[in-house]
Design an enzyme around this catalytic site. Structure first.
Site, mmCIF file in Angstrom:
data_model
loop_
_atom_site.group_PDB
_atom_site.id
_atom_site.type_symbol
_atom_site.label_atom_id
_atom_site.label_comp_id
_atom_site.label_asym_id
_atom_site.label_seq_id
_atom_site.Cartn_x
_atom_site.Cartn_y
_atom_site.Cartn_z
ATOM 1 C CB THR A 1 -56.835 21.875 -130.754
ATOM 2 O OG1 THR A 1 -57.762 20.888 -131.182
ATOM 3 C CG2 THR A 1 -55.580 21.740 -131.612
ATOM 4 C CG ASP A 2 -59.908 17.687 -128.957
ATOM 5 O OD1 ASP A 2 -59.808 18.563 -129.848
ATOM 6 O OD2 ASP A 2 -60.908 16.954 -128.832
ATOM 7 C CD GLU A 3 -59.187 19.248 -134.719
ATOM 8 O OE1 GLU A 3 -58.619 18.977 -135.789
ATOM 9 O OE2 GLU A 3 -60.134 20.034 -134.635
ATOM 10 C CE1 TYR B 1 -55.995 24.655 -135.810
ATOM 11 C CE2 TYR B 1 -57.061 22.538 -135.378
ATOM 12 C CZ TYR B 1 -56.749 23.829 -134.980
ATOM 13 O OH TYR B 1 -57.189 24.293 -133.761
ATOM 14 C CE LYS C 1 -53.473 25.519 -131.934
ATOM 15 N NZ LYS C 1 -53.416 26.983 -131.639
#
Ligand code: NAD
Length: 331
Positions: A127-129, A152, A156
């Site tokens: 994810t870009d997060e 989260y 990741k």
């Protein structure tokens, strides 16, 4: 190709499995069926000879090893694609441990088993997060520093580093994708866009965190899935591929756009829906803005998003209207 897919009963995974089966690939879908996994999302595929569902947890090495022994044509799998994850940021704030278990230990377990089973390629869906939050200008690039904010996104980021370590240590062909926020059919009702649609259709308040000015980029789920196929076909080991929709919206604007689409589709006055927007206390550590520069994926894979935001939102609203039983049974 023979694809070993984890988390295929969830939102993105089920859309990907459907595309893969439609394109004639063989798919084993390995999923623990957590609260977010719905076997019935793909029940229409279960009679097909090129689709096999196996219930199992990616943290369980014996279950993973056994599932990897399955074959469609006696030759073993060409690629493992790891969609399985705990994926809801709000839940991670109150339950960090399960996010570390599934997202980090589960990925490690899967990497070890896939390498031992000689599966030649491993794709980690990220994810870009993992890059954290941006101010009002600029975009993350694939080699921007990792600076995750939530349990989260931290889990990741940990999984991505573990996956890359398998390339550096063993020369194992691991590829990472980092995508912005997806929307489309089969997204679990707790996520932002389904929350807006399903609560509006029930006449319930629509919670918007804080001032609603947090910015996210939105991509239609099929565009993300197409990008993953491109990575399998044209990607390179240890490369990171970014996918985005170039649809940066504040949460408040996004809510209004969806409610406008709903009002138009159901022939109701817009104000009936707009009055449901309710500002609530902001999420702790809420990232202000994310977006990415996906031009490297265009250059190297020839990928770009094909579905406009307007079309994607219309299709998504229509899907939730046509599939009321699916989301009402979950709620
Ligand atoms: P989801 O929550 O809808 O689905 C997750 C699936 O994984 C479910 O079917 C669940 O049963 C399964 N699962 C969970 N724990 C498992 C375990 N221990 N073993 C086996 N299966 C397990 O998630 P999603 O939104 O479809 O996201 C899929 C992947 O894409 C995730 O890795 C997520 O981090 C990533 N991603 C999501 C988005 C997004 O906007 N949704 C954006 C970028 C990246």
């Amino acid at each position: 190709m023979d694809l070993f897919i984890t988390g295929g009963a969830g939102f993105i995974g089920s859309n990907f499995v459907r595309m893969a089966i439609f394109r004639g690939h063989n798919v084993l879908n390995f999923d623990a069926l957590t609260y977010a996994g719905r076997r019935e999302n793909l029940s229409d595929l279960e009679s097909k000879s090129n689709y096999l569902f196996v219930e199992g947890n990616i943290c369980d090495e014996h279950a993973v090893e056994k599932a990897l022994e399955n074959t469609f044509d006696g030759k073993g799998f060409n690629v493992v694609i790891n969609f399985a994850a705990e994926s809801h940021v709000d839940r991670s704030i109150h339950a960090a441990k399960i996010f570390s278990e599934t997202n980090v230990l589960g990925t490690a377990t899967l990497l070890e088993a896939a390498r031992a089973a000689n599966v030649p390629m491993f794709i980690q869906i990220s994810t870009d997060e993992v890059y954290g939050s941006l101010s009002s200008t600029g975009k993350f690039e694939r080699h921007s520093p990792l600076n995750p904010s939530s349990p989260y996104s931290s889990s990741k980021a940990g999984a991505d580093l573990l996956a890359l370590s398998f390339y550096h240590t063993w020369g194992y062909d691991v590829r990472i994708t980092r995508c912005t926020n997806n929307y489309g059919s089969y997204q679990f009702p707790e996520k932002f866009i389904p929350t807006i649609i399903t609560r509006a259709l029930r006449g319930e308040s629509i919670p918007v965190f804080g001032d609603g000015m947090q910015i996210r980029d939105w991509i239609y789920v099929n565009d993300h899935c197409e990008g993953i196929f491109n990575v399998i076909e044209r990607g390179k080991p240890a490369h990171i591929y970014l996918f985005g929709g170039s649809n940066e919206k504040t949460n408040l604007d996004l809510s209004r756009t969806i409610l406008e689409a709903l009002a138009k589709r159901t022939n109701q006055p817009e104000e009936n829906f707009m009055k449901l927007i309710t500002h609530i206390t902001d999420r702790p550590g809420h990232d202000r803005r994310y977006t990415i520069d996906w031009s490297s994926s265009k250059q190297e894979l020839g990928w770009e998003p094909a579905i406009s935001f307007e079309t994607g939102i219309e299709q998504t609203v229509e899907w939730y209207l046509q599939n009321r039983k699916w989301w009402e049974s979950i709620i």
